[in-house]
Design a protein around this motif. Structure first.
Motif, mmCIF file in Angstrom:
data_model
loop_
_atom_site.group_PDB
_atom_site.id
_atom_site.type_symbol
_atom_site.label_atom_id
_atom_site.label_comp_id
_atom_site.label_asym_id
_atom_site.label_seq_id
_atom_site.Cartn_x
_atom_site.Cartn_y
_atom_site.Cartn_z
ATOM 1 N N MET A 114 0.846 -1.191 0.000
ATOM 2 C CA MET A 114 0.000 0.000 0.000
ATOM 3 C C MET A 114 0.882 1.242 0.000
ATOM 4 O O MET A 114 1.839 1.324 0.771
ATOM 5 N N VAL A 115 0.563 2.193 -0.870
ATOM 6 C CA VAL A 115 1.230 3.491 -0.854
ATOM 7 C C VAL A 115 0.264 4.487 -0.230
ATOM 8 O O VAL A 115 -0.754 4.837 -0.828
ATOM 9 N N ASP A 116 0.574 4.906 0.985
ATOM 10 C CA ASP A 116 -0.254 5.905 1.663
ATOM 11 C C ASP A 116 0.269 7.274 1.251
ATOM 12 O O ASP A 116 1.322 7.717 1.703
ATOM 13 N N ASN A 117 -0.482 7.938 0.377
ATOM 14 C CA ASN A 117 -0.032 9.216 -0.189
ATOM 15 C C ASN A 117 -0.348 10.414 0.707
ATOM 16 O O ASN A 117 -0.296 11.544 0.272
ATOM 17 N N LYS A 118 -0.676 10.141 1.961
ATOM 18 C CA LYS A 118 -1.046 11.117 2.993
ATOM 19 C C LYS A 118 -2.534 11.437 2.964
ATOM 20 O O LYS A 118 -3.065 12.035 3.888
ATOM 21 N N TYR A 119 -3.231 10.989 1.901
ATOM 22 C CA TYR A 119 -4.652 11.304 1.772
ATOM 23 C C TYR A 119 -5.501 10.056 1.552
ATOM 24 O O TYR A 119 -6.592 10.136 0.999
ATOM 25 N N MET A 120 -4.982 8.926 2.003
ATOM 26 C CA MET A 120 -5.807 7.726 2.050
ATOM 27 C C MET A 120 -6.730 7.835 3.254
ATOM 28 O O MET A 120 -6.295 8.240 4.350
ATOM 29 N N ALA A 121 -7.990 7.477 3.085
ATOM 30 C CA ALA A 121 -8.936 7.524 4.198
ATOM 31 C C ALA A 121 -8.504 6.546 5.289
ATOM 32 O O ALA A 121 -7.999 5.463 5.004
ATOM 33 N N LYS A 122 -8.691 6.965 6.537
ATOM 34 C CA LYS A 122 -8.320 6.073 7.646
ATOM 35 C C LYS A 122 -9.097 4.764 7.569
ATOM 36 O O LYS A 122 -8.586 3.702 7.953
ATOM 37 N N ARG A 132 4.125 8.253 1.813
ATOM 38 C CA ARG A 132 4.546 9.279 0.869
ATOM 39 C C ARG A 132 3.668 10.514 1.062
ATOM 40 O O ARG A 132 2.660 10.482 1.763
ATOM 41 N N ASP A 133 4.026 11.607 0.396
ATOM 42 C CA ASP A 133 3.266 12.853 0.531
ATOM 43 C C ASP A 133 3.026 13.444 -0.854
ATOM 44 O O ASP A 133 3.942 13.948 -1.495
ATOM 45 N N TYR A 134 1.767 13.346 -1.339
ATOM 46 C CA TYR A 134 1.408 13.849 -2.657
ATOM 47 C C TYR A 134 0.655 15.184 -2.570
ATOM 48 O O TYR A 134 -0.118 15.533 -3.464
ATOM 49 N N THR A 135 0.903 15.938 -1.514
ATOM 50 C CA THR A 135 0.181 17.205 -1.309
ATOM 51 C C THR A 135 0.324 18.135 -2.507
ATOM 52 O O THR A 135 -0.664 18.704 -2.987
ATOM 53 N N ASP A 136 1.537 18.311 -3.004
ATOM 54 C CA ASP A 136 1.757 19.246 -4.116
ATOM 55 C C ASP A 136 0.966 18.826 -5.345
ATOM 56 O O ASP A 136 0.378 19.672 -6.040
ATOM 57 N N LEU A 137 0.955 17.544 -5.632
ATOM 58 C CA LEU A 137 0.208 17.043 -6.781
ATOM 59 C C LEU A 137 -1.275 17.367 -6.636
ATOM 60 O O LEU A 137 -1.909 17.906 -7.559
ATOM 61 N N PHE A 138 -1.838 17.049 -5.483
ATOM 62 C CA PHE A 138 -3.280 17.232 -5.287
ATOM 63 C C PHE A 138 -3.667 18.707 -5.263
ATOM 64 O O PHE A 138 -4.702 19.088 -5.810
ATOM 65 N N CYS A 189 -1.421 10.357 -9.974
ATOM 66 C CA CYS A 189 -1.308 9.644 -8.706
ATOM 67 C C CYS A 189 -1.032 8.162 -8.947
ATOM 68 O O CYS A 189 -0.148 7.565 -8.322
ATOM 69 N N SER A 190 -1.772 7.559 -9.851
ATOM 70 C CA SER A 190 -1.599 6.141 -10.159
ATOM 71 C C SER A 190 -0.199 5.852 -10.690
ATOM 72 O O SER A 190 0.411 4.834 -10.333
ATOM 73 N N ARG A 191 0.306 6.740 -11.507
ATOM 74 C CA ARG A 191 1.651 6.547 -12.064
ATOM 75 C C ARG A 191 2.704 6.541 -10.957
ATOM 76 O O ARG A 191 3.613 5.701 -10.953
ATOM 77 N N LEU A 192 2.567 7.449 -9.998
ATOM 78 C CA LEU A 192 3.512 7.496 -8.879
ATOM 79 C C LEU A 192 3.404 6.255 -8.005
ATOM 80 O O LEU A 192 4.418 5.692 -7.565
ATOM 81 N N ARG A 217 -8.049 19.355 4.994
ATOM 82 C CA ARG A 217 -7.373 20.556 5.509
ATOM 83 C C ARG A 217 -6.509 20.215 6.714
ATOM 84 O O ARG A 217 -5.409 20.759 6.884
ATOM 85 N N ARG A 218 -7.011 19.326 7.554
ATOM 86 C CA ARG A 218 -6.248 18.931 8.742
ATOM 87 C C ARG A 218 -4.925 18.270 8.339
ATOM 88 O O ARG A 218 -3.907 18.434 9.021
ATOM 89 N N ARG A 219 -4.964 17.549 7.228
ATOM 90 C CA ARG A 219 -3.751 16.856 6.774
ATOM 91 C C ARG A 219 -2.821 17.745 5.979
ATOM 92 O O ARG A 219 -1.730 17.328 5.599
ATOM 93 N N GLY A 220 -3.249 18.980 5.698
ATOM 94 C CA GLY A 220 -2.346 19.939 5.071
ATOM 95 C C GLY A 220 -2.697 20.394 3.678
ATOM 96 O O GLY A 220 -1.957 21.156 3.060
ATOM 97 N N LEU A 221 -3.846 19.933 3.138
ATOM 98 C CA LEU A 221 -4.224 20.327 1.789
ATOM 99 C C LEU A 221 -4.927 21.690 1.819
ATOM 100 O O LEU A 221 -5.900 21.868 2.552
ATOM 101 N N LYS A 222 -4.440 22.621 1.040
ATOM 102 C CA LYS A 222 -5.014 23.962 1.014
ATOM 103 C C LYS A 222 -6.110 24.016 -0.047
ATOM 104 O O LYS A 222 -5.857 24.212 -1.238
#
Length: 277
Positions: A89-97, A119-125, A139-142, A271-276
């Motif tokens: 599993m790649v947890d991109n920081k925005y996988m649901a708990k 991993r952290d895909y914040t910039d991508l999202f 996202c899938s490619r990464l 937002r709590r996880r850092g996505l603006k």
């Protein structure tokens, strides 16, 4: 004008007149070059059955998101094919708990090893949501790059995924350096209700995330912004293909293509996880 077979309209795909009926170019291609799902299934099962003859702890890598499709892929590998995959599993920081909990519970149920890469895909999202575009392909490619890296490191030849649609007429595609990807669900043509029925005996619960997703916090918001910009869903090609293959009715497809209602809790969590956003 709407295609007489799928749900594409002249806004989303070129429509032509074929034998007196409106039809999109994708449906026309299917009519002229139909997919042989039995051949596709035999090809996949022959490869996977042969993996049982090889030594080593793991037979393959399973790209495992905790969503319904990858969980169903694990069920098929373990119960039907008697294979032992390493679930990655790649947890991109925005996988649901809920998706991570589902992954842990199902992996434990089957006694399968689970590796989680943080991993952290914040910039991508943030980029795609700001532009009102789909994040899925990037996202899938990464994610697949990360999964491929683990396969290479362990000397495994196959990466299995839970994708439900084939690569044209095949469920198998070359990645790099001799590693191949298998879209395990593609040859079986499971309808959506069949998938949920097959998961009923597993410790898996469907989360409410907005849109069709059962693992990603970002998707519902991205669909919402894309719809605001273009007036239709970026899921149109996938859903039209499901209709074309008889896996989804037109009525259910049109319902799935509506602008999603994203729970406010999802926005708060993003937002709590850092996505603006």
């Amino acid at each position: 004008m709407e295609c007489s077979i799928c749900v594409h309209t002249s806004k989303t795909k070129k429509i032509i007149c074929y034998e007196g009926k409106p039809i999109c170019v994708d449906c026309l291609a299917m009519l002229k070059y139909p997919i042989d799902f039995e051949r596709m299934r035999k090809e996949v099962e022959d490869i996977l059955h042969n993996l049982k003859k090889e030594g080593g702890k793991y037979h393959c890598i399973l790209a495992f998101s905790g969503g319904k499709d990858s969980v169903l892929a694990l069920k098929l590998l373990k119960e039907g094919l008697k294979l032992n995959p390493l679930c990655v599993m790649v947890d991109n920081k925005y996988m649901a708990k809920e998706a991570i909990e589902n992954a842990l519970n199902v992996a434990k149920y089957y006694g399968a090893d689970l590796m989680i890469l943080n991993r952290d895909y914040t910039d991508l999202f943030e980029d795609v949501i700001k532009r009102g575009e789909s994040p899925c392909r990037r996202c899938s490619r990464l994610i697949l790059r990360e999964v491929w890296r683990i396969a290479k490191m362990l000397g495994l030849k196959y990466v299995v995924t839970g994708h439900e649609l084939p690569f044209g007429h095949s469920a198998i595609r070359d990645m790099k350096e001799g590693i191949k990807m298998i879209r395990l669900l593609a040859p079986y043509k499971f309808k959506e209700e069949e998938k949920y029925e097959m998961l009923k005996d597993l410790p898996w619960k469907k989360p409410d995330l907005g849109g069709y997703t059962t693992n990603c916090l970002v998707l519902g918001v991205a669909l919402e912004r894309f719809y605001d910009k273009y007036g239709f869903s970026f899921e149109i090609d996938r859903i039209a293909t499901l209709v074309r293959l008889g896996l989804l009715s037109k009525d259910k497809a049109k319902e799935a293509l509506k602008k999603p209602e994203v729970p406010k809790e999802v926005y708060e969590e993003l937002r709590r996880r850092g996505l603006k956003i």
